[in-house]
Design an enzyme around this catalytic site. Structure first.
Site, PDB file in Angstrom:
ATOM      1  NE  ARG A   1      -3.822   0.032   0.469  1.00 26.93           N
ATOM      2  CZ  ARG A   1      -4.610  -0.406  -0.510  1.00 26.93           C
ATOM      3  NH1 ARG A   1      -4.635   0.225  -1.667  1.00 26.93           N
ATOM      4  NH2 ARG A   1      -5.351  -1.490  -0.332  1.00 26.93           N
TER       5      ARG A   1
ATOM      6  CG  HIS B   1      -2.519   2.871  -8.012  1.00 24.67           C
ATOM      7  ND1 HIS B   1      -2.633   3.539  -6.818  1.00 24.67           N
ATOM      8  CD2 HIS B   1      -3.735   2.325  -8.236  1.00 24.67           C
ATOM      9  CE1 HIS B   1      -3.858   3.403  -6.342  1.00 24.67           C
ATOM     10  NE2 HIS B   1      -4.543   2.694  -7.194  1.00 24.67           N
TER      11      HIS B   1
ATOM     12  CG  ASP C   1     -12.188   5.099  -7.347  1.00 20.67           C
ATOM     13  OD1 ASP C   1     -12.377   3.966  -6.869  1.00 20.67           O
ATOM     14  OD2 ASP C   1     -11.368   5.348  -8.266  1.00 20.67           O
TER      15      ASP C   1
ATOM     16  CD  GLU D   1      -4.450   5.550  -9.405  1.00 22.24           C
ATOM     17  OE1 GLU D   1      -4.737   4.648 -10.217  1.00 22.24           O
ATOM     18  OE2 GLU D   1      -5.108   5.759  -8.374  1.00 22.24           O
TER      19      GLU D   1
HETATM   20  O1  TA6 Z   1      -6.954   3.668  -8.621  1.00 24.90           O
HETATM   21  C1  TA6 Z   1      -8.076   3.706  -7.767  1.00 24.90           C
HETATM   22  C2  TA6 Z   1      -8.464   2.283  -7.403  1.00 24.90           C
HETATM   23  O2  TA6 Z   1      -8.836   1.546  -8.543  1.00 24.90           O
HETATM   24  C3  TA6 Z   1      -9.569   2.331  -6.352  1.00 24.90           C
HETATM   25  O3  TA6 Z   1     -10.811   1.897  -6.881  1.00 24.90           O
HETATM   26  C4  TA6 Z   1      -9.045   1.412  -5.231  1.00 24.90           C
HETATM   27  O4  TA6 Z   1      -9.436   0.077  -5.447  1.00 24.90           O
HETATM   28  C5  TA6 Z   1      -7.539   1.626  -5.392  1.00 24.90           C
HETATM   29  O5  TA6 Z   1      -7.340   1.594  -6.800  1.00 24.90           O
HETATM   30  C6  TA6 Z   1      -6.661   0.676  -4.616  1.00 24.90           C
HETATM   31  O6  TA6 Z   1      -6.698  -0.599  -5.180  1.00 24.90           O
HETATM   32  P1  TA6 Z   1      -5.862  -1.762  -4.418  1.00 24.90           P
HETATM   33  O7  TA6 Z   1      -6.130  -3.005  -5.215  1.00 24.90           O
HETATM   34  O8  TA6 Z   1      -4.409  -1.366  -4.435  1.00 24.90           O
HETATM   35  O9  TA6 Z   1      -6.411  -1.792  -3.009  1.00 24.90           O
END
Ligand code: TA6
Length: 298
Positions: A73, A170, A214, A272
């Protein structure tokens, strides 16, 4: 797990690139040039830290761990070869499958004037991944530090069939407080609101964040700026048709369970560089595609 000694022997560059075992539990590369430093995990070729001087620019969960088969994370996860949930099989991992797997080193470079330092990581899909993604491709991430942080994600279709992919870098930016954040450069750009039935809306003015957000901005090819109080970051993307803006806010932070504290959402925002939603990348056999982004503190 890759051997740090062998990595330093084969790819280390004294004073510029060193490999070490991170406290998070896996091997990382430390890149240094001028007042810029980046730390990249071999797992997922994931940037975990980018510092300008002493100032950390990225957010990383205080409970992040490497080597536990779960995505880390924070930092800059590489979402490939699909962004978000798998398009038609929700038993497959979200955001593709390369962010939890070990990548190999391809090469490292130092510019002649030592102004920039770069490391290239590589992952090749093959028969062992066929159940997840039945294509042969190679993906390379080049991470460069110098006057800022640059990432370049190149996909090569190594198979005999055309392939379709979606992707994202991301990036979790650290912010002093979400209340003081303003994201510019997306004014007038349509976006898919993933929290409101995925309906298409249009951005009006800069983005302020006061609840869960989001959004996938489509056809977003403009430069983006992140303002965090007096701090300003410039984000220049190439080969990317989408931009994603995400903040989980309070309830999703608790549901995620790996953000490290209930108020972690106040100190991060994801902006992102992506090719997501309908901005898919189609590659003929032997074709290449590169998506890149430059981050600068201005
Ligand atoms: O980029 C935004 C997103 O797609 C959100 O919907 C949320 O799921 C985030 O990514 C984090 O995803 P993850 O799979 O890393 O928990």
């Amino acid at each position: 797990m890759q051997n740090v000694e062998a990595l330093n022997r084969d790819f280390g560059r004294p004073g510029a690139i060193a490999f070490e075992m991170s406290d998070l539990g896996g091997p990382v590369a430390r890149l240094s040039a001028g007042d810029q430093t980046a730390i990249v995990a071999l797992q997922g070729a994931q940037v975990l830290s980018w510092q300008r001087g002493e100032q950390e620019q990225l957010w990383l969960s205080p409970v992040a761990r490497l080597g536990i088969s779960k995505p880390v994370r924070g930092g800059i996860p590489v979402c490939w070869p699909w962004f978000g949930p798998h398009p038609d099989d929700d038993t497959k991992p979200a955001h593709g499958f390369v962010r939890t797997r070990p990548w190999d080193m391809a090469h490292t470079q130092i510019a002649a004037d030592r102004g920039t330092v770069a490391a290239t990581f590589v992952f090749a899909t093959g028969s062992e991944h066929a159940a997840l993604w039945p294509y042969e491709a190679q993906v390379q991430l080049t991470v460069k530090v110098g006057t800022g942080l640059s990432l370049s994600l190149e996909t090569i279709n190594r198979g005999t069939r055309p392939l379709i992919l979606s992707e994202a870098l991301h990036t979790y930016f650290r912010v002093s407080d979400i209340a003081g954040v303003s994201i510019g450069g997306l004014d007038g750009i349509p976006y898919i609101d993933k929290l409101d039935g995925e309906i298409l809306k249009s951005q009006i003015g800069p983005i302020a964040i006061g609840r869960e957000v989001d959004r996938i901005y489509v056809g977003a090819t403009h430069d983006v700026t992140l303002r965090d109080g007096a701090r300003k970051l410039a984000i220049k993307s190439q080969g990317s048709a989408s931009a994603v803006v995400w903040n989980p806010w309070d309830r999703k932070t608790l549901r995620l369970g790996d953000m490290g504290s209930p108020d972690a959402y106040r100190h991060m925002v994801c902006i992102e560089t992506a090719n997501a939603a309908n901005d898919l990348v189609m590659l003929a056999p032997a074709a290449h595609h590169t998506m890149s982004v430059d981050y600068r503190v201005v």
